[in-house]
Write a protein that holds these residues in place. Structure first.
Motif, PDB file in Angstrom:
ATOM      1  N   VAL A  13     -25.590  50.911  64.250  1.00  0.00           N
ATOM      2  CA  VAL A  13     -25.742  50.365  64.753  1.00  0.00           C
ATOM      3  C   VAL A  13     -25.714  49.685  66.203  1.00  0.00           C
ATOM      4  O   VAL A  13     -26.474  48.919  66.200  1.00  0.00           O
ATOM      5  N   GLY A  14     -24.546  50.148  66.600  1.00  0.00           N
ATOM      6  CA  GLY A  14     -24.798  49.966  68.104  1.00  0.00           C
ATOM      7  C   GLY A  14     -25.599  50.097  69.120  1.00  0.00           C
ATOM      8  O   GLY A  14     -26.416  49.395  69.935  1.00  0.00           O
ATOM      9  N   SER A  15     -26.403  51.581  68.889  1.00  0.00           N
ATOM     10  CA  SER A  15     -27.986  52.013  69.768  1.00  0.00           C
ATOM     11  C   SER A  15     -28.306  51.100  69.357  1.00  0.00           C
ATOM     12  O   SER A  15     -29.476  50.908  69.829  1.00  0.00           O
ATOM     13  N   ALA A  16     -28.341  50.866  67.663  1.00  0.00           N
ATOM     14  CA  ALA A  16     -30.052  50.262  67.985  1.00  0.00           C
ATOM     15  C   ALA A  16     -29.769  48.355  68.141  1.00  0.00           C
ATOM     16  O   ALA A  16     -30.671  48.087  68.467  1.00  0.00           O
ATOM     17  N   ILE A  17     -28.625  47.839  68.225  1.00  0.00           N
ATOM     18  CA  ILE A  17     -28.495  46.530  69.146  1.00  0.00           C
ATOM     19  C   ILE A  17     -29.052  46.485  70.460  1.00  0.00           C
ATOM     20  O   ILE A  17     -29.686  45.485  70.646  1.00  0.00           O
ATOM     21  N   ALA A  18     -28.061  47.719  70.798  1.00  0.00           N
ATOM     22  CA  ALA A  18     -28.793  48.131  72.982  1.00  0.00           C
ATOM     23  C   ALA A  18     -30.179  48.626  73.273  1.00  0.00           C
ATOM     24  O   ALA A  18     -30.743  47.448  73.689  1.00  0.00           O
ATOM     25  N   ARG A  19     -30.381  48.890  71.787  1.00  0.00           N
ATOM     26  CA  ARG A  19     -32.103  49.453  72.005  1.00  0.00           C
ATOM     27  C   ARG A  19     -33.125  47.754  72.057  1.00  0.00           C
ATOM     28  O   ARG A  19     -33.868  47.287  72.824  1.00  0.00           O
ATOM     29  N   HIS A  25     -32.738  41.373  78.188  1.00  0.00           N
ATOM     30  CA  HIS A  25     -31.723  42.173  78.933  1.00  0.00           C
ATOM     31  C   HIS A  25     -31.394  43.128  79.893  1.00  0.00           C
ATOM     32  O   HIS A  25     -31.864  44.248  79.219  1.00  0.00           O
ATOM     33  N   ASP A  26     -30.413  42.912  80.752  1.00  0.00           N
ATOM     34  CA  ASP A  26     -29.842  44.527  81.143  1.00  0.00           C
ATOM     35  C   ASP A  26     -28.366  44.878  80.426  1.00  0.00           C
ATOM     36  O   ASP A  26     -27.505  44.492  80.820  1.00  0.00           O
ATOM     37  N   VAL A  27     -28.629  46.016  80.006  1.00  0.00           N
ATOM     38  CA  VAL A  27     -27.594  46.440  78.899  1.00  0.00           C
ATOM     39  C   VAL A  27     -26.668  47.105  79.564  1.00  0.00           C
ATOM     40  O   VAL A  27     -27.402  48.622  79.901  1.00  0.00           O
ATOM     41  N   LEU A  28     -25.675  47.704  78.787  1.00  0.00           N
ATOM     42  CA  LEU A  28     -24.506  48.829  79.186  1.00  0.00           C
ATOM     43  C   LEU A  28     -24.385  48.950  77.899  1.00  0.00           C
ATOM     44  O   LEU A  28     -24.088  47.875  77.121  1.00  0.00           O
ATOM     45  N   SER A  29     -24.749  50.301  77.485  1.00  0.00           N
ATOM     46  CA  SER A  29     -23.591  50.821  75.691  1.00  0.00           C
ATOM     47  C   SER A  29     -22.811  51.949  76.761  1.00  0.00           C
ATOM     48  O   SER A  29     -22.868  52.096  77.298  1.00  0.00           O
ATOM     49  N   VAL A  30     -22.015  51.616  76.463  1.00  0.00           N
ATOM     50  CA  VAL A  30     -19.854  51.874  76.386  1.00  0.00           C
ATOM     51  C   VAL A  30     -19.613  52.938  75.119  1.00  0.00           C
ATOM     52  O   VAL A  30     -19.539  51.735  73.740  1.00  0.00           O
ATOM     53  N   ASP A  31     -19.279  53.996  75.307  1.00  0.00           N
ATOM     54  CA  ASP A  31     -19.305  54.863  74.256  1.00  0.00           C
ATOM     55  C   ASP A  31     -18.503  55.767  74.873  1.00  0.00           C
ATOM     56  O   ASP A  31     -18.002  56.007  75.719  1.00  0.00           O
ATOM     57  N   ILE A  32     -17.352  56.572  73.496  1.00  0.00           N
ATOM     58  CA  ILE A  32     -16.484  57.984  74.388  1.00  0.00           C
ATOM     59  C   ILE A  32     -17.746  59.215  73.222  1.00  0.00           C
ATOM     60  O   ILE A  32     -16.923  60.392  74.066  1.00  0.00           O
ATOM     61  N   ASN A  33     -18.194  59.385  73.176  1.00  0.00           N
ATOM     62  CA  ASN A  33     -18.820  59.648  72.116  1.00  0.00           C
ATOM     63  C   ASN A  33     -20.462  60.356  73.974  1.00  0.00           C
ATOM     64  O   ASN A  33     -21.515  59.161  73.280  1.00  0.00           O
ATOM     65  N   SER A  34     -20.642  61.194  73.960  1.00  0.00           N
ATOM     66  CA  SER A  34     -21.451  61.970  75.045  1.00  0.00           C
ATOM     67  C   SER A  34     -22.563  61.669  74.393  1.00  0.00           C
ATOM     68  O   SER A  34     -23.573  61.336  75.232  1.00  0.00           O
ATOM     69  N   GLU A  35     -23.189  62.261  73.273  1.00  0.00           N
ATOM     70  CA  GLU A  35     -24.587  62.176  72.565  1.00  0.00           C
ATOM     71  C   GLU A  35     -24.964  61.144  72.324  1.00  0.00           C
ATOM     72  O   GLU A  35     -26.138  60.690  72.807  1.00  0.00           O
ATOM     73  N   LEU A  37     -24.128  58.156  74.156  1.00  0.00           N
ATOM     74  CA  LEU A  37     -25.168  58.141  75.188  1.00  0.00           C
ATOM     75  C   LEU A  37     -26.367  58.736  75.310  1.00  0.00           C
ATOM     76  O   LEU A  37     -27.081  57.252  76.710  1.00  0.00           O
ATOM     77  N   ALA A  38     -25.947  59.849  75.336  1.00  0.00           N
ATOM     78  CA  ALA A  38     -27.482  60.430  76.005  1.00  0.00           C
ATOM     79  C   ALA A  38     -28.849  59.791  75.222  1.00  0.00           C
ATOM     80  O   ALA A  38     -29.935  59.957  75.777  1.00  0.00           O
ATOM     81  N   TYR A  39     -28.547  59.476  74.081  1.00  0.00           N
ATOM     82  CA  TYR A  39     -30.082  59.045  72.928  1.00  0.00           C
ATOM     83  C   TYR A  39     -30.491  58.133  73.549  1.00  0.00           C
ATOM     84  O   TYR A  39     -31.682  57.961  73.955  1.00  0.00           O
ATOM     85  N   LEU A  40     -29.329  57.022  74.529  1.00  0.00           N
ATOM     86  CA  LEU A  40     -29.798  55.873  74.984  1.00  0.00           C
ATOM     87  C   LEU A  40     -30.049  55.825  75.807  1.00  0.00           C
ATOM     88  O   LEU A  40     -31.306  55.116  76.877  1.00  0.00           O
ATOM     89  N   SER A  41     -30.033  56.882  76.940  1.00  0.00           N
ATOM     90  CA  SER A  41     -30.381  57.069  77.799  1.00  0.00           C
ATOM     91  C   SER A  41     -31.798  57.729  78.263  1.00  0.00           C
ATOM     92  O   SER A  41     -32.054  57.173  78.885  1.00  0.00           O
ATOM     93  N   SER A  42     -32.176  58.320  76.611  1.00  0.00           N
ATOM     94  CA  SER A  42     -33.365  57.996  76.670  1.00  0.00           C
ATOM     95  C   SER A  42     -34.437  56.900  76.839  1.00  0.00           C
ATOM     96  O   SER A  42     -35.578  57.167  76.715  1.00  0.00           O
ATOM     97  N   PHE A  43     -33.934  56.259  76.564  1.00  0.00           N
ATOM     98  CA  PHE A  43     -34.928  55.049  76.676  1.00  0.00           C
ATOM     99  C   PHE A  43     -34.507  54.110  77.564  1.00  0.00           C
ATOM    100  O   PHE A  43     -35.168  52.997  78.306  1.00  0.00           O
ATOM    101  N   GLY A  44     -33.713  54.087  78.589  1.00  0.00           N
ATOM    102  CA  GLY A  44     -33.774  53.851  79.762  1.00  0.00           C
ATOM    103  C   GLY A  44     -32.599  52.956  80.351  1.00  0.00           C
ATOM    104  O   GLY A  44     -32.238  52.484  80.562  1.00  0.00           O
ATOM    105  N   ILE A  45     -31.791  53.141  79.175  1.00  0.00           N
ATOM    106  CA  ILE A  45     -30.824  52.044  79.381  1.00  0.00           C
ATOM    107  C   ILE A  45     -28.505  52.424  79.792  1.00  0.00           C
ATOM    108  O   ILE A  45     -29.177  54.566  79.645  1.00  0.00           O
TER     109      ILE A  45
END
Length: 230
Positions: A13-19, A25-35, A37-45
């Motif tokens: 859910v958090g990743s869908a909200i961020a996308r 908006h200027d969005v920053l996603s924060v989590d302890i799970n590297s994988e 975060l890598a998924y969201l980075s692929s969207f330029g987040i």
């Protein structure tokens, strides 16, 4: 005007909200799970790996954030919202924590903060719909039916966990509260099973679940309130 929004948690859910928010908006996603975060980075987040149970992390994030979105697991939700309120920042939260959110009501007022909790589908959208209809008519009964139904139903569960599995289990083991004839009633979850036909979905079972949440106080004037999971 673009806002700086920090989404706490990069799960389903958090990743869908961020996308969704990143388109405006200027969005920053924060989590302890590297994988995650890598998924969201692929969207330029923009992403940041951090332990969100650490109050110092939240304090540092607050320095550059206009609004927080809370999408952490339920067991972390209440404390996270409390920390954000103490930092003087507004938050919209979907974490479905077990504690009573009204325990933070006075703190939010004292800090001049808006904290919108349980802002998911149900609780969340169900609250908005009932609130809207409550301004238009006198309501005697509110019967909310919710569920996580996959397009393809497969055994053994025929269910789609669209949020934290730990929270799914919590929801379906927590005693269910509802209002009957103006009186608060508490029953075990999964009780009072009923069958109902829903078009292409076919025959679905429904049973008591504890999703009314704040409605038990804010809509207590309605004589009958119940939620059941399909």
């Amino acid at each position: 005007m673009k806002k700086k929004i920090t989404v706490l948690g990069a799960g389903l859910v958090g990743s869908a909200i961020a996308r969704d928010l990143s388109s405006q908006h200027d969005v920053l996603s924060v989590d302890i799970n590297s994988e995650a975060l890598a998924y969201l980075s692929s969207f330029g987040i923009k992403t940041k790996k951090a332990d969100l149970s650490d109050a110092t992390v939240l304090k540092n994030l607050a320095e550059t954030t206009d609004l927080f979105i809370g999408a952490v697991p339920g067991f972390m939700g209440y404390k996270t919202v409390e920390h954000i309120i103490n930092l003087g920042k507004n938050i919209v939260d979907i974490s479905f924590f077990p504690e009573d959110a009204f325990g933070l009501d006075q703190l939010a007022k004292d800090k001049g903060v808006i904290a919108v909790v349980d802002c998911g589908v149900a609780p969340g959208m169900g609250n908005v719909i009932l609130g809207y209809e409550n301004t238009r008519m006198k309501i005697d009964s509110y019967d909310c039916r919710v569920g996580g139904l996959p397009i393809v139903r497969t055994w053994p569960y025929e269910y789609k966990a669209v949020f934290s599995p730990r929270d799914v289990i919590e929801e379906y083991t927590r005693p269910a509260r509802y209002i009957v004839n103006g009186q608060l009633v508490t029953k075990e979850a999964l009780t009072d099973v009923e069958n109902a036909e829903y078009g292409k979905a076919g025959t679905l079972e429904s049973w008591n679940s504890d999703g009314l949440r704040s409605l038990l106080k804010t809509m207590a004037h309605i004589p009958n309130l119940i939620e059941k999971t399909l």
